[in-house]
Design an enzyme around this catalytic site. Structure first.
Site, mmCIF file in Angstrom:
data_model
loop_
_atom_site.group_PDB
_atom_site.id
_atom_site.type_symbol
_atom_site.label_atom_id
_atom_site.label_comp_id
_atom_site.label_asym_id
_atom_site.label_seq_id
_atom_site.Cartn_x
_atom_site.Cartn_y
_atom_site.Cartn_z
ATOM 1 N N ASP A 38 0.840 -1.198 0.000
ATOM 2 C CA ASP A 38 0.000 0.000 0.000
ATOM 3 C C ASP A 38 0.871 1.243 0.000
ATOM 4 O O ASP A 38 2.091 1.153 -0.143
ATOM 5 C CB ASP A 38 -1.006 -0.021 1.147
ATOM 6 C CG ASP A 38 -0.328 -0.105 2.494
ATOM 7 O OD1 ASP A 38 0.773 0.464 2.645
ATOM 8 O OD2 ASP A 38 -0.885 -0.752 3.400
ATOM 9 N N LYS A 60 -4.809 3.063 -0.275
ATOM 10 C CA LYS A 60 -5.141 3.502 1.080
ATOM 11 C C LYS A 60 -4.406 4.772 1.408
ATOM 12 O O LYS A 60 -3.428 4.786 2.140
ATOM 13 C CB LYS A 60 -4.738 2.445 2.113
ATOM 14 C CG LYS A 60 -5.907 1.657 2.611
ATOM 15 C CD LYS A 60 -5.557 1.081 3.952
ATOM 16 C CE LYS A 60 -6.703 0.283 4.468
ATOM 17 N NZ LYS A 60 -6.387 -0.366 5.714
ATOM 18 N N MET A 175 -1.883 8.988 12.669
ATOM 19 C CA MET A 175 -3.094 9.323 11.903
ATOM 20 C C MET A 175 -3.825 10.516 12.519
ATOM 21 O O MET A 175 -5.050 10.559 12.506
ATOM 22 C CB MET A 175 -4.057 8.118 11.870
ATOM 23 C CG MET A 175 -3.439 6.864 11.329
ATOM 24 S SD MET A 175 -4.556 5.450 11.450
ATOM 25 C CE MET A 175 -4.457 5.039 13.168
#
Ligand code: SAH
Length: 510
Positions: A38, A60, A175
Protein backbone atom coordinates in the site's frame (compact mmCIF):
# COMPACT_ATOMS: atom_id res chain seq x y z
CA UNK A 1 -3.65 -23.83 -9.56
CA UNK A 2 -1.66 -26.16 -7.37
CA UNK A 3 -2.69 -28.49 -4.54
CA UNK A 4 -0.68 -26.59 -2.01
CA UNK A 5 -2.04 -23.56 -0.18
CA UNK A 6 0.33 -20.63 -0.06
CA UNK A 7 1.41 -18.77 3.03
CA UNK A 8 0.83 -15.09 3.73
CA UNK A 9 3.59 -13.05 5.33
CA UNK A 10 2.28 -9.96 7.08
CA UNK A 11 5.38 -7.85 6.75
CA UNK A 12 6.35 -4.60 8.39
CA UNK A 13 7.97 -2.66 5.57
CA UNK A 14 9.39 0.02 7.85
CA UNK A 15 8.68 3.73 7.94
CA UNK A 16 10.04 4.77 4.55
CA UNK A 17 13.83 4.66 4.51
CA UNK A 18 14.41 1.46 2.50
CA UNK A 19 17.41 0.70 4.73
CA UNK A 20 15.08 0.17 7.67
CA UNK A 21 13.63 -3.03 6.21
CA UNK A 22 14.50 -6.13 8.22
CA UNK A 23 16.55 -8.92 6.68
CA UNK A 24 13.69 -11.33 7.20
CA UNK A 25 11.27 -9.02 5.39
CA UNK A 26 13.68 -8.78 2.45
CA UNK A 27 13.93 -12.56 2.25
CA UNK A 28 10.14 -12.88 2.21
CA UNK A 29 9.81 -10.32 -0.61
CA UNK A 30 12.53 -12.05 -2.62
CA UNK A 31 10.78 -15.39 -2.58
CA UNK A 32 7.10 -14.34 -2.78
CA UNK A 33 4.93 -15.19 -5.78
CA UNK A 34 2.67 -12.23 -5.06
CA UNK A 35 3.59 -8.91 -3.42
CA UNK A 36 0.73 -6.80 -2.08
CA UNK A 37 1.62 -3.28 -0.95
CA UNK A 38 0.00 0.00 0.00
CA UNK A 39 0.98 3.61 -0.13
CA UNK A 40 3.00 3.78 3.06
CA UNK A 41 5.35 0.99 1.97
CA UNK A 42 8.32 2.36 0.03
CA UNK A 43 8.11 1.36 -3.65
CA UNK A 44 11.91 0.84 -3.57
CA UNK A 45 11.25 -2.42 -1.78
CA UNK A 46 9.55 -3.83 -4.85
CA UNK A 47 12.95 -4.03 -6.49
CA UNK A 48 13.61 -7.06 -4.27
CA UNK A 49 10.64 -8.89 -5.75
CA UNK A 50 11.18 -11.64 -8.29
CA UNK A 51 10.94 -10.50 -11.89
CA UNK A 52 7.96 -12.79 -12.42
CA UNK A 53 6.21 -11.94 -9.16
CA UNK A 54 2.76 -10.44 -9.34
CA UNK A 55 2.79 -6.97 -7.78
CA UNK A 56 -0.52 -5.60 -6.51
CA UNK A 57 -1.07 -2.08 -5.24
CA UNK A 58 -3.97 -1.82 -2.80
CA UNK A 59 -3.70 1.90 -2.06
CA UNK A 60 -5.14 3.50 1.08
CA UNK A 61 -4.26 7.14 1.19
CA UNK A 62 -6.43 8.81 3.83
CA UNK A 63 -9.94 8.12 2.62
CA UNK A 64 -8.98 7.15 -0.92
CA UNK A 65 -9.07 3.39 -0.68
CA UNK A 66 -8.04 1.70 -3.87
CA UNK A 67 -9.30 -1.57 -2.38
CA UNK A 68 -11.45 -1.76 0.75
CA UNK A 69 -10.09 -3.71 3.71
CA UNK A 70 -12.57 -6.50 2.94
CA UNK A 71 -11.35 -6.76 -0.62
CA UNK A 72 -7.72 -6.78 0.55
CA UNK A 73 -8.57 -9.59 2.96
CA UNK A 74 -10.30 -11.52 0.18
CA UNK A 75 -7.35 -10.98 -2.13
CA UNK A 76 -4.90 -12.42 0.42
CA UNK A 77 -7.10 -15.48 0.98
CA UNK A 78 -7.65 -16.04 -2.75
CA UNK A 79 -4.00 -15.79 -3.68
CA UNK A 80 -2.92 -18.13 -0.90
CA UNK A 81 -5.64 -20.64 -1.82
CA UNK A 82 -4.42 -20.55 -5.40
CA UNK A 83 -1.13 -21.84 -4.03
CA UNK A 84 0.84 -18.60 -4.06
CA UNK A 85 3.12 -17.35 -1.32
CA UNK A 86 2.11 -13.79 -0.58
CA UNK A 87 4.21 -10.95 0.85
CA UNK A 88 1.79 -8.44 2.29
CA UNK A 89 3.80 -5.26 2.89
CA UNK A 90 2.46 -2.82 5.43
CA UNK A 91 3.96 0.52 6.41
CA UNK A 92 5.93 0.51 9.66
CA UNK A 93 4.96 -2.42 11.84
CA UNK A 94 1.96 -4.55 10.81
CA UNK A 95 0.54 -4.73 14.33
CA UNK A 96 0.86 -1.03 15.20
CA UNK A 97 -2.34 0.56 13.91
CA UNK A 98 -1.83 -1.40 10.73
CA UNK A 99 -4.90 -3.64 10.90
CA UNK A 100 -2.44 -6.51 10.73
CA UNK A 101 -4.24 -8.17 13.62
CA UNK A 102 -7.49 -8.20 11.67
CA UNK A 103 -5.78 -9.61 8.59
CA UNK A 104 -4.24 -12.38 10.68
CA UNK A 105 -7.61 -13.28 12.28
CA UNK A 106 -9.23 -13.39 8.91
CA UNK A 107 -6.51 -15.62 7.42
CA UNK A 108 -6.86 -17.91 10.41
CA UNK A 109 -10.63 -18.17 9.93
CA UNK A 110 -10.07 -19.22 6.31
CA UNK A 111 -7.45 -21.77 7.24
CA UNK A 112 -4.66 -19.88 5.51
CA UNK A 113 -1.20 -20.10 7.11
CA UNK A 114 0.46 -16.82 7.98
CA UNK A 115 3.53 -15.41 9.66
CA UNK A 116 4.13 -11.94 11.03
CA UNK A 117 7.37 -10.10 10.29
CA UNK A 118 7.52 -7.11 12.65
CA UNK A 119 8.83 -3.87 11.22
CA UNK A 120 10.32 -0.61 12.40
CA UNK A 121 7.31 1.48 13.32
CA UNK A 122 7.04 5.10 12.25
CA UNK A 123 5.86 5.86 15.78
CA UNK A 124 9.45 5.46 16.98
CA UNK A 125 11.44 5.93 13.78
CA UNK A 126 9.97 9.24 12.59
CA UNK A 127 10.69 10.94 15.94
CA UNK A 128 14.15 9.29 15.97
CA UNK A 129 15.01 10.75 12.54
CA UNK A 130 13.85 14.13 13.85
CA UNK A 131 16.24 13.81 16.80
CA UNK A 132 13.53 12.96 19.35
CA UNK A 133 14.07 9.87 21.54
CA UNK A 134 10.61 8.71 22.63
CA UNK A 135 11.96 7.88 26.08
CA UNK A 136 14.84 9.47 27.97
CA UNK A 137 15.71 8.94 31.61
CA UNK A 138 15.77 12.65 32.37
CA UNK A 139 12.38 13.32 30.81
CA UNK A 140 10.01 10.38 30.85
CA UNK A 141 10.06 6.69 31.41
CA UNK A 142 7.09 5.68 29.35
CA UNK A 143 5.50 6.28 26.01
CA UNK A 144 1.99 5.82 24.64
CA UNK A 145 1.03 5.13 21.04
CA UNK A 146 -2.42 6.57 20.42
CA UNK A 147 -4.67 6.70 17.41
CA UNK A 148 -5.38 10.24 16.34
CA UNK A 149 -7.98 9.02 13.93
CA UNK A 150 -10.86 8.79 16.31
CA UNK A 151 -13.15 11.78 16.33
CA UNK A 152 -12.51 13.25 19.79
CA UNK A 153 -16.06 14.65 19.97
CA UNK A 154 -17.50 11.15 19.59
CA UNK A 155 -19.77 10.31 22.56
CA UNK A 156 -18.56 6.80 23.36
CA UNK A 157 -14.94 7.72 22.75
CA UNK A 158 -12.31 5.34 24.00
CA UNK A 159 -9.88 8.23 24.37
CA UNK A 160 -8.81 8.76 27.97
CA UNK A 161 -7.94 12.42 27.76
CA UNK A 162 -7.62 12.86 31.49
CA UNK A 163 -5.12 10.01 31.66
CA UNK A 164 -3.06 11.34 28.74
CA UNK A 165 -3.16 14.86 30.14
CA UNK A 166 -2.04 13.92 33.64
CA UNK A 167 0.61 11.38 32.72
CA UNK A 168 4.12 12.45 32.04
CA UNK A 169 4.37 9.90 29.21
CA UNK A 170 5.53 10.84 25.75
CA UNK A 171 2.34 10.80 23.68
CA UNK A 172 2.75 9.62 20.12
CA UNK A 173 -0.31 10.08 17.94
CA UNK A 174 -0.59 8.34 14.58
CA UNK A 175 -3.09 9.32 11.90
CA UNK A 176 -3.74 12.53 13.81
CA UNK A 177 -2.92 15.47 11.54
CA UNK A 178 -6.53 16.23 10.66
CA UNK A 179 -7.51 16.03 14.32
CA UNK A 180 -4.59 18.03 15.66
CA UNK A 181 -6.69 20.90 16.86
CA UNK A 182 -9.04 18.59 18.77
CA UNK A 183 -6.19 16.61 20.27
CA UNK A 184 -4.52 19.78 21.52
CA UNK A 185 -7.77 21.21 22.88
CA UNK A 186 -8.64 18.05 24.76
CA UNK A 187 -5.22 17.74 26.36
CA UNK A 188 -5.24 21.36 27.52
CA UNK A 189 -8.82 21.07 28.71
CA UNK A 190 -7.85 18.10 30.86
CA UNK A 191 -4.95 19.93 32.42
CA UNK A 192 -1.88 19.39 30.26
CA UNK A 193 0.32 22.52 30.52
CA UNK A 194 0.06 24.58 27.37
CA UNK A 195 3.83 25.00 27.17
CA UNK A 196 4.32 21.24 26.68
CA UNK A 197 6.57 20.79 23.61
CA UNK A 198 5.03 19.25 20.49
CA UNK A 199 6.49 18.10 17.15
CA UNK A 200 4.94 16.86 13.95
CA UNK A 201 7.13 14.76 11.68
CA UNK A 202 5.85 14.17 8.17
CA UNK A 203 7.23 11.46 5.86
CA UNK A 204 9.71 10.61 8.59
CA UNK A 205 12.92 8.75 7.63
CA UNK A 206 12.60 9.75 3.97
CA UNK A 207 14.29 12.59 2.11
CA UNK A 208 10.93 14.36 2.15
CA UNK A 209 10.89 14.46 5.95
CA UNK A 210 9.42 17.67 7.31
CA UNK A 211 9.32 18.62 10.98
CA UNK A 212 7.36 21.37 12.69
CA UNK A 213 7.80 22.05 16.40
CA UNK A 214 6.01 24.23 18.92
CA UNK A 215 4.02 23.87 22.12
CA UNK A 216 0.42 22.86 22.75
CA UNK A 217 -0.30 26.56 22.51
CA UNK A 218 1.45 27.33 19.22
CA UNK A 219 1.51 24.07 17.26
CA UNK A 220 -1.82 24.36 15.45
CA UNK A 221 -0.94 27.73 14.00
CA UNK A 222 2.57 26.61 13.02
CA UNK A 223 1.34 23.48 11.32
CA UNK A 224 -1.24 25.47 9.38
CA UNK A 225 1.42 27.96 8.37
CA UNK A 226 3.78 25.19 7.22
CA UNK A 227 0.87 23.52 5.38
CA UNK A 228 1.98 20.23 6.88
CA UNK A 229 -0.31 17.35 5.98
CA UNK A 230 -0.62 13.62 6.55
CA UNK A 231 1.16 11.21 6.95
CA UNK A 232 2.76 12.55 10.08
CA UNK A 233 3.51 11.53 13.63
CA UNK A 234 2.56 13.87 16.44
CA UNK A 235 4.90 13.71 19.44
CA UNK A 236 3.92 15.47 22.65
CA UNK A 237 6.14 15.67 25.71
CA UNK A 238 9.38 17.02 27.10
CA UNK A 239 11.53 14.73 24.96
CA UNK A 240 10.62 16.94 21.99
CA UNK A 241 12.91 19.64 23.36
CA UNK A 242 15.88 17.28 22.79
CA UNK A 243 15.52 17.81 19.05
CA UNK A 244 17.37 21.09 19.36
CA UNK A 245 20.43 19.20 20.46
CA UNK A 246 19.94 15.83 18.77
CA UNK A 247 18.62 16.62 15.27
CA UNK A 248 20.88 14.76 12.84
CA UNK A 249 19.00 13.61 9.74
CA UNK A 250 17.83 16.98 8.49
CA UNK A 251 21.35 18.31 9.04
CA UNK A 252 22.77 16.15 6.27
CA UNK A 253 24.50 18.23 3.60
CA UNK A 254 22.08 17.45 0.78
CA UNK A 255 18.95 17.11 2.92
CA UNK A 256 15.86 18.45 1.17
CA UNK A 257 17.51 18.65 -2.25
CA UNK A 258 15.67 17.01 -5.12
CA UNK A 259 18.17 15.74 -7.63
CA UNK A 260 17.49 14.22 -11.03
CA UNK A 261 19.64 11.24 -11.86
CA UNK A 262 19.76 10.63 -15.58
CA UNK A 263 21.95 7.57 -15.67
CA UNK A 264 20.62 4.43 -17.28
CA UNK A 265 18.42 2.62 -14.77
CA UNK A 266 20.68 -0.37 -14.38
CA UNK A 267 23.55 1.91 -13.44
CA UNK A 268 21.72 4.52 -11.44
CA UNK A 269 21.87 2.74 -8.10
CA UNK A 270 25.42 3.73 -7.21
CA UNK A 271 24.82 7.44 -7.77
CA UNK A 272 21.39 7.28 -6.15
CA UNK A 273 22.70 5.49 -3.08
CA UNK A 274 25.57 7.97 -2.68
CA UNK A 275 23.29 11.00 -2.99
CA UNK A 276 20.62 9.49 -0.76
CA UNK A 277 23.16 8.83 1.99
CA UNK A 278 23.88 12.55 1.98
CA UNK A 279 20.18 13.23 2.48
CA UNK A 280 19.13 14.09 -1.08
CA UNK A 281 15.93 12.88 -2.65
CA UNK A 282 16.75 11.35 -6.01
CA UNK A 283 14.35 11.38 -8.88
CA UNK A 284 15.44 8.73 -11.30
CA UNK A 285 14.73 9.73 -14.84
CA UNK A 286 16.40 7.08 -16.91
CA UNK A 287 17.09 8.55 -20.32
CA UNK A 288 19.05 5.67 -21.72
CA UNK A 289 18.56 1.97 -21.71
CA UNK A 290 21.57 -0.27 -22.07
CA UNK A 291 20.90 -3.33 -24.14
CA UNK A 292 22.83 -6.09 -25.90
CA UNK A 293 23.65 -5.17 -29.50
CA UNK A 294 21.08 -5.94 -32.14
CA UNK A 295 23.69 -8.04 -33.92
CA UNK A 296 25.67 -10.07 -31.39
CA UNK A 297 27.44 -12.16 -34.07
CA UNK A 298 30.62 -10.03 -34.35
CA UNK A 299 31.18 -10.14 -30.56
CA UNK A 300 30.63 -13.90 -30.54
CA UNK A 301 33.00 -14.34 -33.44
CA UNK A 302 35.75 -12.38 -31.72
CA UNK A 303 35.30 -14.49 -28.56
CA UNK A 304 35.46 -17.64 -30.66
CA UNK A 305 38.74 -16.42 -32.11
CA UNK A 306 40.05 -15.04 -28.83
CA UNK A 307 43.38 -16.89 -29.17
CA UNK A 308 44.21 -14.58 -32.11
CA UNK A 309 44.36 -11.55 -29.80
CA UNK A 310 47.11 -10.18 -27.56
CA UNK A 311 45.23 -7.41 -25.78
CA UNK A 312 41.70 -6.88 -24.52
CA UNK A 313 40.72 -3.30 -23.74
CA UNK A 314 37.62 -2.19 -21.85
CA UNK A 315 36.46 1.40 -21.90
CA UNK A 316 33.42 1.03 -19.67
CA UNK A 317 31.74 -1.06 -17.02
CA UNK A 318 29.06 -2.00 -19.54
CA UNK A 319 31.68 -3.23 -21.98
CA UNK A 320 33.01 -5.57 -19.30
CA UNK A 321 29.57 -6.78 -18.32
CA UNK A 322 28.29 -7.53 -21.80
CA UNK A 323 31.58 -9.12 -22.91
CA UNK A 324 31.48 -11.59 -20.02
CA UNK A 325 27.74 -12.20 -20.33
CA UNK A 326 28.33 -13.27 -23.92
CA UNK A 327 31.42 -15.31 -23.05
CA UNK A 328 29.45 -17.26 -20.42
CA UNK A 329 26.45 -17.63 -22.74
CA UNK A 330 28.80 -19.34 -25.17
CA UNK A 331 29.64 -21.89 -22.50
CA UNK A 332 33.18 -20.59 -21.97
CA UNK A 333 34.86 -19.18 -18.88
CA UNK A 334 37.76 -16.90 -18.00
CA UNK A 335 40.37 -19.59 -18.66
CA UNK A 336 40.12 -18.84 -22.38
CA UNK A 337 41.49 -15.35 -21.63
CA UNK A 338 44.64 -16.52 -19.84
CA UNK A 339 47.05 -15.48 -22.59
CA UNK A 340 45.77 -11.92 -22.89
CA UNK A 341 46.97 -8.61 -21.52
CA UNK A 342 44.28 -6.21 -20.29
CA UNK A 343 43.76 -2.48 -20.20
CA UNK A 344 40.86 -0.65 -18.57
CA UNK A 345 39.87 2.95 -18.77
CA UNK A 346 39.06 4.32 -15.36
CA UNK A 347 39.25 2.80 -11.89
CA UNK A 348 35.60 1.74 -11.90
CA UNK A 349 36.04 -0.32 -15.08
CA UNK A 350 39.14 -1.86 -13.52
CA UNK A 351 37.18 -2.80 -10.39
CA UNK A 352 34.43 -4.38 -12.49
CA UNK A 353 36.99 -6.47 -14.36
CA UNK A 354 38.48 -7.57 -11.05
CA UNK A 355 35.10 -9.03 -10.10
CA UNK A 356 35.79 -11.61 -12.83
CA UNK A 357 39.16 -12.41 -11.30
CA UNK A 358 41.27 -10.37 -13.70
CA UNK A 359 43.63 -7.54 -12.81
CA UNK A 360 44.13 -4.94 -15.51
CA UNK A 361 47.75 -4.63 -16.69
CA UNK A 362 47.34 -1.02 -17.67
CA UNK A 363 45.23 1.60 -15.99
CA UNK A 364 45.26 5.05 -17.55
CA UNK A 365 44.93 7.73 -14.84
CA UNK A 366 41.85 9.41 -16.22
CA UNK A 367 38.63 8.41 -17.85
CA UNK A 368 39.70 9.65 -21.27
CA UNK A 369 40.97 7.81 -24.29
CA UNK A 370 43.82 10.32 -24.61
CA UNK A 371 45.45 9.09 -21.44
CA UNK A 372 45.19 5.47 -22.58
CA UNK A 373 47.47 6.44 -25.40
CA UNK A 374 50.00 7.82 -22.93
CA UNK A 375 49.79 4.61 -20.97
CA UNK A 376 50.27 2.44 -24.06
CA UNK A 377 53.41 4.27 -25.07
CA UNK A 378 55.05 2.37 -22.17
CA UNK A 379 54.39 -1.09 -23.65
CA UNK A 380 55.22 -2.78 -26.92
CA UNK A 381 51.97 -2.58 -28.85
CA UNK A 382 53.35 -2.64 -32.39
CA UNK A 383 51.93 -5.49 -34.49
CA UNK A 384 49.84 -6.66 -31.56
CA UNK A 385 46.21 -7.65 -32.06
CA UNK A 386 43.83 -5.69 -29.87
CA UNK A 387 40.18 -6.47 -29.18
CA UNK A 388 38.05 -3.51 -28.12
CA UNK A 389 34.50 -4.46 -27.02
CA UNK A 390 32.56 -1.22 -26.64
CA UNK A 391 29.35 0.73 -27.16
CA UNK A 392 27.79 0.80 -30.61
CA UNK A 393 28.48 4.48 -30.90
CA UNK A 394 31.79 5.37 -29.35
CA UNK A 395 34.55 7.87 -29.86
CA UNK A 396 37.15 6.85 -32.39
CA UNK A 397 40.21 8.44 -30.85
CA UNK A 398 41.37 5.31 -29.02
CA UNK A 399 41.39 2.87 -31.98
CA UNK A 400 42.85 5.56 -34.22
CA UNK A 401 45.76 6.29 -31.94
CA UNK A 402 46.47 2.63 -31.23
CA UNK A 403 46.47 1.96 -34.97
CA UNK A 404 48.96 4.81 -35.42
CA UNK A 405 51.14 3.10 -32.83
CA UNK A 406 51.18 0.03 -35.05
CA UNK A 407 48.52 -2.09 -33.34
CA UNK A 408 45.89 -3.99 -35.23
CA UNK A 409 42.59 -3.05 -33.57
CA UNK A 410 39.28 -4.89 -33.86
CA UNK A 411 36.35 -2.92 -32.53
CA UNK A 412 33.25 -4.92 -31.74
CA UNK A 413 29.93 -3.73 -30.42
CA UNK A 414 29.31 -5.25 -26.99
CA UNK A 415 26.23 -3.20 -26.11
CA UNK A 416 24.16 -0.34 -27.34
CA UNK A 417 22.42 2.53 -25.68
CA UNK A 418 18.85 3.23 -26.61
CA UNK A 419 16.80 6.31 -25.94
CA UNK A 420 14.24 5.86 -23.18
CA UNK A 421 11.40 8.38 -23.07
CA UNK A 422 9.04 6.70 -20.62
CA UNK A 423 9.62 9.32 -17.92
CA UNK A 424 9.38 12.40 -20.16
CA UNK A 425 6.10 13.86 -18.86
CA UNK A 426 7.10 13.38 -15.24
CA UNK A 427 10.37 15.19 -15.89
CA UNK A 428 8.80 18.18 -17.62
CA UNK A 429 6.15 18.60 -14.96
CA UNK A 430 8.72 18.50 -12.14
CA UNK A 431 10.83 21.15 -13.89
CA UNK A 432 7.84 23.35 -14.62
CA UNK A 433 6.79 23.22 -10.96
CA UNK A 434 10.28 24.18 -9.78
CA UNK A 435 10.57 20.93 -7.89
CA UNK A 436 14.07 20.10 -9.03
CA UNK A 437 17.22 21.48 -7.39
CA UNK A 438 19.85 19.77 -9.53
CA UNK A 439 20.28 17.57 -12.60
CA UNK A 440 23.24 15.22 -12.95
CA UNK A 441 24.83 14.25 -16.27
CA UNK A 442 27.10 11.24 -16.22
CA UNK A 443 27.91 10.96 -19.94
CA UNK A 444 27.43 12.78 -23.21
CA UNK A 445 24.54 10.54 -24.13
CA UNK A 446 22.66 11.31 -20.92
CA UNK A 447 22.87 15.03 -21.82
CA UNK A 448 21.64 14.62 -25.35
CA UNK A 449 18.91 12.20 -24.33
CA UNK A 450 17.84 14.50 -21.50
CA UNK A 451 17.60 17.40 -23.91
CA UNK A 452 15.65 15.41 -26.45
CA UNK A 453 13.10 14.58 -23.72
CA UNK A 454 12.44 18.27 -23.21
CA UNK A 455 11.49 18.39 -26.87
CA UNK A 456 10.39 21.82 -27.98
CA UNK A 457 10.16 23.16 -24.43
CA UNK A 458 12.33 26.13 -23.60
CA UNK A 459 15.21 24.29 -21.94
CA UNK A 460 16.95 27.44 -20.79
CA UNK A 461 13.84 28.59 -18.97
CA UNK A 462 13.12 25.16 -17.48
CA UNK A 463 16.67 24.86 -16.19
CA UNK A 464 17.01 28.43 -15.00
CA UNK A 465 16.89 27.63 -11.29
CA UNK A 466 18.38 24.18 -11.61
CA UNK A 467 22.00 23.35 -10.81
CA UNK A 468 23.43 21.27 -13.66
CA UNK A 469 26.28 18.90 -12.84
CA UNK A 470 28.55 17.27 -15.39
CA UNK A 471 30.86 14.33 -14.75
CA UNK A 472 33.73 15.70 -16.85
CA UNK A 473 34.95 17.89 -19.72
CA UNK A 474 33.63 15.75 -22.55
CA UNK A 475 30.14 15.62 -21.06
CA UNK A 476 30.34 19.39 -20.41
CA UNK A 477 31.32 19.96 -24.03
CA UNK A 478 28.25 18.06 -25.22
CA UNK A 479 26.09 20.05 -22.80
CA UNK A 480 27.45 23.34 -24.11
CA UNK A 481 26.86 22.29 -27.69
CA UNK A 482 23.22 21.74 -26.73
CA UNK A 483 22.90 25.07 -24.97
CA UNK A 484 23.43 24.08 -21.31
CA UNK A 485 26.37 25.59 -19.46
CA UNK A 486 27.03 23.17 -16.57
CA UNK A 487 27.16 24.93 -13.20
CA UNK A 488 29.46 22.25 -11.87
CA UNK A 489 32.02 19.98 -13.51
CA UNK A 490 33.36 17.10 -11.45
CA UNK A 491 37.05 17.35 -10.64
CA UNK A 492 37.57 13.61 -10.76
CA UNK A 493 35.65 12.14 -13.67
CA UNK A 494 33.85 9.50 -11.66
CA UNK A 495 30.50 9.14 -9.88
CA UNK A 496 32.24 9.82 -6.57
CA UNK A 497 33.90 12.87 -8.11
CA UNK A 498 30.54 14.15 -9.27
CA UNK A 499 29.04 13.70 -5.80
CA UNK A 500 32.03 15.44 -4.16
CA UNK A 501 31.77 18.44 -6.47
CA UNK A 502 28.05 18.77 -5.82
CA UNK A 503 28.73 18.70 -2.08
CA UNK A 504 31.40 21.38 -2.34
CA UNK A 505 29.00 23.49 -4.36
CA UNK A 506 26.24 23.34 -1.76
CA UNK A 507 28.66 23.74 1.14
CA UNK A 508 29.78 27.06 -0.27
CA UNK A 509 26.13 28.16 -0.56
CA UNK A 510 24.45 27.26 2.70
N1 SAH B 1 1.74 0.47 10.95
C1 SAH B 1 2.24 1.80 10.76
C2 SAH B 1 1.20 2.82 11.09
C3 SAH B 1 0.01 2.81 10.17
S1 SAH B 1 -1.17 4.01 10.56
C4 SAH B 1 3.52 1.99 11.55
O1 SAH B 1 3.86 1.15 12.37
O2 SAH B 1 4.24 2.96 11.29
C5 SAH B 1 -0.74 5.29 9.45
C6 SAH B 1 -0.08 6.43 10.17
O3 SAH B 1 1.27 6.12 10.43
C7 SAH B 1 -0.02 7.72 9.41
O4 SAH B 1 -1.22 8.44 9.48
C8 SAH B 1 1.09 8.44 10.14
O5 SAH B 1 0.61 8.97 11.35
C9 SAH B 1 2.01 7.30 10.47
N2 SAH B 1 3.13 7.18 9.52
C10 SAH B 1 3.42 6.13 8.75
N3 SAH B 1 4.57 6.34 8.07
C11 SAH B 1 5.01 7.55 8.45
C12 SAH B 1 6.15 8.33 8.14
N4 SAH B 1 7.07 7.90 7.28
N5 SAH B 1 6.29 9.53 8.74
C13 SAH B 1 5.38 9.98 9.61
N6 SAH B 1 4.28 9.29 9.93
C14 SAH B 1 4.10 8.09 9.38
Amino acid sequence: MTDKTGIVYLIGAGPGDPGLLTIKAKECIETADVVVYDYLASPFLLEYARKDAQIIYVGKKGGDHTLTQDKINQLLVDKAKQGFDVARLKGGDPFVFGRGGEEAQMLLSHGVAYEVVPGVTSAIAAPAYAGIPVTHRDHTSFVSFITGHEDPTKKDSSMQWDVYAKSNATLVFLMGVKNLENIVKNLVKHGKPSDTPVALVRWGTTARQQTVTGTLETIVERVTLAKLKSPAIIVIGHVVSLRQELAWFDKKPLFGKQIVVTRARAQASDLVSKLSKLGARCIEIPTILIAPPEDIAPLKKSIKNITDYDWLIFTSVNGVKFFFDTLFDMGKDVRVLGHLKFACIGPVTKERLKEYGIISDILPDTYRAESVIDAFSMVEIKNKKVLLPRAKIARTILPEELTKMGACVDEVTAYETQLYTGAKDELISLLENNEIDAVTFTSSSTVSNFMSQLESKDAEKLLKNVVTVSIGPITSETARSLGIEPDIEAEAYTIQGLVDSLLTYYESRP
